[in-house]
Design a protein around this motif. Sequence first.
Motif, mmCIF file in Angstrom:
data_model
loop_
_atom_site.group_PDB
_atom_site.id
_atom_site.type_symbol
_atom_site.label_atom_id
_atom_site.label_comp_id
_atom_site.label_asym_id
_atom_site.label_seq_id
_atom_site.Cartn_x
_atom_site.Cartn_y
_atom_site.Cartn_z
ATOM 1 N N ALA A 1 0.832 -1.199 0.000
ATOM 2 C CA ALA A 1 0.000 0.000 0.000
ATOM 3 C C ALA A 1 0.870 1.255 0.000
ATOM 4 O O ALA A 1 2.059 1.208 0.328
ATOM 5 N N THR A 2 0.256 2.368 -0.355
ATOM 6 C CA THR A 2 0.945 3.647 -0.214
ATOM 7 C C THR A 2 1.157 3.906 1.280
ATOM 8 O O THR A 2 0.459 3.335 2.130
ATOM 9 N N ASP B 1 0.393 6.353 3.078
ATOM 10 C CA ASP B 1 -0.806 6.920 3.687
ATOM 11 C C ASP B 1 -1.890 5.867 3.930
ATOM 12 O O ASP B 1 -2.747 6.039 4.798
ATOM 13 N N ALA B 2 -1.837 4.767 3.172
ATOM 14 C CA ALA B 2 -2.892 3.749 3.267
ATOM 15 C C ALA B 2 -2.498 2.547 4.122
ATOM 16 O O ALA B 2 -3.318 1.652 4.336
ATOM 17 N N ASP C 1 -12.404 5.806 4.976
ATOM 18 C CA ASP C 1 -11.838 6.266 3.698
ATOM 19 C C ASP C 1 -12.364 5.364 2.586
ATOM 20 O O ASP C 1 -11.794 4.309 2.298
ATOM 21 N N LYS D 1 -9.978 4.531 -0.443
ATOM 22 C CA LYS D 1 -8.997 3.472 -0.165
ATOM 23 C C LYS D 1 -9.680 2.104 -0.145
ATOM 24 O O LYS D 1 -9.107 1.099 -0.579
ATOM 25 N N TYR E 1 -8.345 -1.137 -2.144
ATOM 26 C CA TYR E 1 -7.711 -2.249 -1.425
ATOM 27 C C TYR E 1 -8.654 -3.404 -1.099
ATOM 28 O O TYR E 1 -8.191 -4.476 -0.702
ATOM 29 N N ASN F 1 -0.961 1.428 -6.975
ATOM 30 C CA ASN F 1 -1.991 1.698 -5.971
ATOM 31 C C ASN F 1 -2.205 3.195 -5.760
ATOM 32 O O ASN F 1 -3.336 3.643 -5.525
ATOM 33 N N LYS F 2 -1.138 3.958 -5.851
ATOM 34 C CA LYS F 2 -1.267 5.411 -5.724
ATOM 35 C C LYS F 2 -2.135 5.975 -6.849
ATOM 36 O O LYS F 2 -3.005 6.830 -6.628
ATOM 37 N N GLU G 1 -5.736 4.962 -6.242
ATOM 38 C CA GLU G 1 -6.339 5.805 -5.204
ATOM 39 C C GLU G 1 -6.780 7.142 -5.799
ATOM 40 O O GLU G 1 -7.851 7.668 -5.471
ATOM 41 N N LYS H 1 -10.737 8.582 -5.926
ATOM 42 C CA LYS H 1 -11.166 9.884 -5.405
ATOM 43 C C LYS H 1 -11.895 10.691 -6.476
ATOM 44 O O LYS H 1 -12.911 11.345 -6.198
#
Length: 399
Positions: free
Chosen positions: A92-93, A95-96, A122, A125, A129, A217-218, A221, A225
């Motif tokens: 994951a990133t 942040d995640a 979130d 995310k 995921y 993944n980034k 994400e 969004k």
Amino acid sequence: MTELEEFADALLDQISVEINEEKDISTLSSRISEDSDFDVKFESPQQVTQRVKSDLVKKISEFTGISPSSNIEIEFPNLEELKRIKGKKVFATTDARDFVDKLFSALAKQDRQSIATVIKEDTAKFLVYSTYAKSYISKISTTYGDYLENTIYVNNFVLSSYPQIILYKQGKPYNLRFDTVNSGYVGALKMTILEELVHSIQTDLYEQNKTAVVEVNKINEELAKIILNLDDSIASKLAEYLQLPDVPPEFPIAKRANLFFTLNPDNFIVNVLGPDVMTFTKVEIDPTISSMIPQLLDIYQRWLGPIQRHHAAFSTMEGMAEFCVQKILADDEDFAQYLTTFMGTDISSYQVRKHMGKDLTNQVYSVHGKQTFEILIQNPPNTRELKDPQLYLKRISTK
């Protein structure tokens, strides 16, 4: 029931086949342990592993020219903990990271309310995921081992259950077939430990794969969004244009989730362009779709590079491990018995299975012998070279 609880139920439903399989294994294992006629006993996975590990390390070192680290640990987590560990394998990133751990922990407990709470935290995310959660957890009963950060995790739940279940189903007298099933069980553990030990030496490939997946993944994400923030009218028009199922207006997130799972490049580009997209340098999309999500073409274009690096690295890692298993255990009686008793096949059929990474490894090995593994690890192929090993051989011959 709230919309988020509906999402939680849907995710649990998607892994229900695996959950039911786990329940069946547990139920049958309990029945066997209570059956006084079942008077044979298998060694634990820990005991077998302790007995075979040093020989496997030696064989890998001799075959590949690379010695696995002496600091590698082997653990045997219970089923719930193993599911949480699966979450750690998701690249994951930054942040995640915490989000993914909480999602897998909630799934491991099959706690609908906890899953809904994580989704609420979130939703973007979650859209990205949850696909990993579904994929990783739904394969628990068919995955014997994992390697992560200097540790091999053995699927203790499955490997401590399958041998006795196989023997029990074959019927009495149990001691008559015990040696055969036990040999296959030992073969399963030899294969598992050997494969994960090979993964432990793939350091540069591992890092390349990890970096690429984080980039993918980034990007996903970012797309999630964008889609979640679509205007209602645009979301409705796009869903209609893509011929997605109607979603009641009281489920606005569900409509956007359908859009994300449809337009996610892992799904949309591969389904539209086919597997050859792994060698493409440019993509094009329907202008109508692009007009509703102007950022989409740029997202798809940026996705190509990291997904191709991931595909090349991961395929090479898996192919190299399978090649080593086939060669090192080619004459191993326990492994042969595993293929027969557990898999219903034989070594000849097993060896002819097609795999691009294995085929690449095989062709490089035919030229470079045991140097193959250091070459592949330090000079990973790209997707074109993976598809055509002669391109790779030509490139490395000039270095």
